[in-house]
Scaffold this active site. Sequence first.
Site, short mmCIF file in Angstrom:
data_model
loop_
_atom_site.label_atom_id
_atom_site.label_comp_id
_atom_site.label_asym_id
_atom_site.label_seq_id
_atom_site.Cartn_x
_atom_site.Cartn_y
_atom_site.Cartn_z
N ASN A 155 -0.88 7.40 -51.36
CA ASN A 155 -0.48 6.05 -50.96
C ASN A 155 -1.23 5.58 -49.71
O ASN A 155 -1.52 6.37 -48.81
CB ASN A 155 1.04 5.94 -50.77
CG ASN A 155 1.64 6.97 -49.85
OD1 ASN A 155 1.15 8.09 -49.73
ND2 ASN A 155 2.70 6.60 -49.17
N CYS A 184 4.06 0.86 -60.63
CA CYS A 184 3.25 1.98 -61.12
C CYS A 184 3.56 2.28 -62.57
O CYS A 184 2.66 2.61 -63.36
CB CYS A 184 3.45 3.21 -60.24
SG CYS A 184 2.69 2.98 -58.62
N CYS A 188 7.44 3.94 -58.87
CA CYS A 188 8.05 2.61 -58.76
C CYS A 188 7.75 1.79 -60.02
O CYS A 188 6.92 2.17 -60.85
CB CYS A 188 7.53 1.89 -57.52
SG CYS A 188 5.86 1.24 -57.69
N GLU A 216 -0.96 2.66 -46.90
CA GLU A 216 -0.06 1.62 -46.40
C GLU A 216 -0.79 0.59 -45.54
O GLU A 216 -1.97 0.75 -45.20
CB GLU A 216 1.09 2.27 -45.61
CG GLU A 216 1.92 3.17 -46.51
CD GLU A 216 3.21 3.66 -45.88
OE1 GLU A 216 3.36 3.57 -44.65
OE2 GLU A 216 4.07 4.13 -46.66
N GLU A 228 0.00 6.57 -57.29
CA GLU A 228 -0.29 6.56 -58.74
C GLU A 228 -1.39 5.55 -59.06
O GLU A 228 -2.34 5.83 -59.81
CB GLU A 228 0.97 6.18 -59.53
CG GLU A 228 2.11 7.18 -59.41
CD GLU A 228 3.07 6.84 -58.27
OE1 GLU A 228 2.61 6.35 -57.21
OE2 GLU A 228 4.28 7.08 -58.44
#
Length: 162
Positions: free
Chosen positions: A62, A115, A112, A64, A75
């Site tokens: 990830n 994804c 999520c 950010e 992902e």
Amino acid sequence: MKEITITTKIKVFRSAEELPSDYQTLLNSARAAMDYAYAPYSRFRVGAAVLLDNGAIVKGANQENAAYSMCICAERTALANASMQHPGVAINAIAVTVQSTRKTIAQPASPCGACRQVISEAEDRQKKDIAIILQGAEGEIYLLDSGKALLPIGFHGGFLQK
Ligand code: THU
């Protein structure tokens, strides 16, 4: 009126050693990918790794941003990386794992909604399901046969085509 029941089959493994060896390797790659997470805001590192038809493994973590809505999940980073590095090569599986400095995540990572949508599109594009392997920082591992199992009744390109 009629009712539809949608069931999701999940294989549950107590530890990585119980997984088929190629999935063990993939999960280890997802764990290694967490080193490349940029997560100063959530302190929640997510690692993903995809296994391609040609045997290659491509990682993602990830990324950010201070503007929170700009954050990119592990992902989607992995899937975009795979698409760029190995165009046209089908994806067999994706492994996802997480680590938080705030608490020990002992349940399987849960991709999520965004994804799930992107994994589902990758399946449509390659006309082949993608196995999903999920683990937290520790604990049980979930194995699902496809991204669609995570996103029943999802939106797809078929709605847009003639
Ligand atoms: N995150 C992922 O990387 N994948 C998911 O499926 C869920 C959430 C990231 C986004 C953000 O950087 C952090 O986890 C907390 O939401």
